[in-house]
Design an enzyme around this catalytic site. Structure first.
Site, PDB file in Angstrom:
ATOM      1  N   GLN A  47      -1.155  13.810   8.835  1.00 28.56           N
ATOM      2  CA  GLN A  47      -2.371  13.108   9.230  1.00 28.56           C
ATOM      3  C   GLN A  47      -2.555  13.144  10.743  1.00 28.56           C
ATOM      4  O   GLN A  47      -1.572  13.075  11.493  1.00 28.56           O
ATOM      5  CB  GLN A  47      -2.354  11.634   8.781  1.00 28.56           C
ATOM      6  CG  GLN A  47      -2.716  11.378   7.345  1.00 28.56           C
ATOM      7  CD  GLN A  47      -1.499  11.367   6.440  1.00 28.56           C
ATOM      8  OE1 GLN A  47      -0.380  11.196   6.905  1.00 28.56           O
ATOM      9  NE2 GLN A  47      -1.728  11.536   5.153  1.00 28.56           N
ATOM     10  N   CYS A  78      -3.276   4.262   6.120  1.00 28.40           N
ATOM     11  CA  CYS A  78      -2.014   4.994   5.999  1.00 28.40           C
ATOM     12  C   CYS A  78      -0.901   4.060   6.453  1.00 28.40           C
ATOM     13  O   CYS A  78      -0.822   3.712   7.633  1.00 28.40           O
ATOM     14  CB  CYS A  78      -2.030   6.270   6.831  1.00 28.40           C
ATOM     15  SG  CYS A  78      -0.474   7.200   6.735  1.00 28.40           S
ATOM     16  N   GLY A  79      -0.043   3.662   5.525  1.00 28.26           N
ATOM     17  CA  GLY A  79       1.014   2.711   5.838  1.00 28.26           C
ATOM     18  C   GLY A  79       2.034   3.254   6.819  1.00 28.26           C
ATOM     19  O   GLY A  79       2.438   2.570   7.770  1.00 28.26           O
ATOM     20  N   ASN A 153      -6.438   1.727   0.539  1.00 24.22           N
ATOM     21  CA  ASN A 153      -6.936   2.955  -0.069  1.00 24.22           C
ATOM     22  C   ASN A 153      -6.545   2.942  -1.542  1.00 24.22           C
ATOM     23  O   ASN A 153      -5.728   2.132  -1.980  1.00 24.22           O
ATOM     24  CB  ASN A 153      -6.435   4.207   0.679  1.00 24.22           C
ATOM     25  CG  ASN A 153      -4.925   4.278   0.780  1.00 24.22           C
ATOM     26  OD1 ASN A 153      -4.211   3.498   0.171  1.00 24.22           O
ATOM     27  ND2 ASN A 153      -4.423   5.211   1.559  1.00 24.22           N
ATOM     28  N   HIS A 155      -5.064   3.747  -5.302  1.00 21.77           N
ATOM     29  CA  HIS A 155      -3.859   4.308  -5.921  1.00 21.77           C
ATOM     30  C   HIS A 155      -3.866   4.064  -7.428  1.00 21.77           C
ATOM     31  O   HIS A 155      -4.379   3.042  -7.902  1.00 21.77           O
ATOM     32  CB  HIS A 155      -2.601   3.647  -5.357  1.00 21.77           C
ATOM     33  CG  HIS A 155      -2.280   4.039  -3.960  1.00 21.77           C
ATOM     34  ND1 HIS A 155      -1.344   4.990  -3.647  1.00 21.77           N
ATOM     35  CD2 HIS A 155      -2.786   3.606  -2.771  1.00 21.77           C
ATOM     36  CE1 HIS A 155      -1.265   5.131  -2.331  1.00 21.77           C
ATOM     37  NE2 HIS A 155      -2.135   4.296  -1.778  1.00 21.77           N
ATOM     38  N   GLU A 204      -0.467  12.582  -2.535  1.00 17.80           N
ATOM     39  CA  GLU A 204      -1.393  11.884  -1.658  1.00 17.80           C
ATOM     40  C   GLU A 204      -2.753  12.580  -1.639  1.00 17.80           C
ATOM     41  O   GLU A 204      -2.835  13.799  -1.454  1.00 17.80           O
ATOM     42  CB  GLU A 204      -0.809  11.815  -0.250  1.00 17.80           C
ATOM     43  CG  GLU A 204      -1.502  10.826   0.644  1.00 17.80           C
ATOM     44  CD  GLU A 204      -0.702  10.526   1.898  1.00 17.80           C
ATOM     45  OE1 GLU A 204      -1.341  10.197   2.918  1.00 17.80           O
ATOM     46  OE2 GLU A 204       0.543  10.611   1.864  1.00 17.80           O
ATOM     47  N   CYS A 213       4.972   7.737   1.461  1.00 20.89           N
ATOM     48  CA  CYS A 213       3.614   7.193   1.491  1.00 20.89           C
ATOM     49  C   CYS A 213       3.737   5.674   1.525  1.00 20.89           C
ATOM     50  O   CYS A 213       4.139   5.062   0.527  1.00 20.89           O
ATOM     51  CB  CYS A 213       2.815   7.650   0.273  1.00 20.89           C
ATOM     52  SG  CYS A 213       1.130   6.985   0.198  1.00 20.89           S
ATOM     53  N   GLY A 216       1.415   3.922  -0.805  1.00 20.32           N
ATOM     54  CA  GLY A 216       1.900   4.193  -2.158  1.00 20.32           C
ATOM     55  C   GLY A 216       3.045   3.275  -2.533  1.00 20.32           C
ATOM     56  O   GLY A 216       3.138   2.795  -3.672  1.00 20.32           O
TER      57      GLY A 216
END
Length: 275
Positions: A47, A78-79, A153, A155, A204, A213, A216
């Protein structure tokens, strides 16, 4: 003109970080993001992360974080990047993202990130039509009845006995692009090893198979706790390493894990087609 960047990673999920909080050195678009992320002809990353000054609508955030995947698509959260940004910033901060406000706190060797609260409504995921997000009445090959949740986001999480037995490289893109998910979906394959330990692999959205992730991991713990499979705090083991995820009684998610600065450099935007 050259643009400075910092290369960072969280459990092998790697990022190019550009700081535009003081001034914008180059306009980022889909083509430039994808070119910079290319591992053969660019800098190479999962990313691209761009830090910007907070906007008027950012609810007292200290600054804003924008995220582009390797395919050039901009995403909400994005964690792992959030922990990297905590390390980059070096102090507690409220950070605005397209998925909402998060709070980051640097810690020894990494960071803690208050990710906010999960959303479970079918329209919040979003899904193409109304259905029970706690057990979607859907299947793809051997995978069935996933838990769907938005943690900044979207999942889906499938619980299986053996995560290595699932051909995620084949099933991941099929699920990601299924029309039932109009904005695409991140796909998690999880195995509950103990009440406080989950093994996880993630396909992803826009990036493919990743070593880690963070969102995730949050989604997997929330799904497992909501189904009564685990406690509300657990270690989530990913191919790149481990995260600790807590899901409070108030619904708030906190992620803890490592973040690392790899190196710093600069690039000429014109080499990547930028004006």
């Amino acid at each position: 003109m050259r643009v400075d960047f910092t290369k960072m990673h969280g459990l092998g999920n790697d990022f190019v970080v550009i700081d535009h909080r003081a001034h914008e050195s180059v306009a980022i678009d889909r083509a430039l993001a994808a070119a910079l992320a290319d591992r053969h002809t660019g800098i190479g990353c999962d990313q691209l992360i761009v830090l910007e000054a907070a906007r008027d609508e950012d609810e007292d955030a200290d600054f804003r974080m924008r995220i582009w995947n390797v395919d050039g698509g901009e995403v909400e959260a994005c964690g792992n990047a959030s922990r990297a940004v905590a390390l980059f910033h070096g102090a507690q901060a409220r950070v605005a993202t397209a998925g909402g406000i998060i709070a980051v706190t640097p810690e020894r060797g990494g960071a803690a990130v208050a990710m906010g609260k999960p959303r479970f409504g079918w329209e919040d995921i979003p899904l193409d039509y109304a259905m029970d997000s706690s057990a979607l009445p859907l299947s793809w090959g051997p995978l069935e009845q996933p838990f769907a949740v938005n943690v900044g986001n979207p999942h889906v999480v499938f619980f299986v006995d053996d995560i290595e037995a699932v051909d995620l490289a084949t099933l991941g893109p099929e699920i990601e692009h299924d029309p039932v998910f109009p904005e695409g979906i991140n796909v998690g394959i999880a195995s509950v090893e103990a009440r406080d330990y989950i093994s996880l692999r993630v396909w992803e959205r826009g990036a493919g198979l990743t070593r880690a992730c963070g969102t995730g991991a949050c989604a997997a713990l929330v799904a497992a706790a909501e189904r009564g499979l685990t406690e509300r705090t657990a270690t989530v083991n990913l191919p790149g390493g481990r995260l600790t995820i807590s899901y409070g009684e108030d619904g708030a998610i906190v992620m803890r894990g490592p973040a690392v600065e790899s190196f710093r450099g600069s690039f000429d935007p014109s080499a990547f087609g930028a004006a």
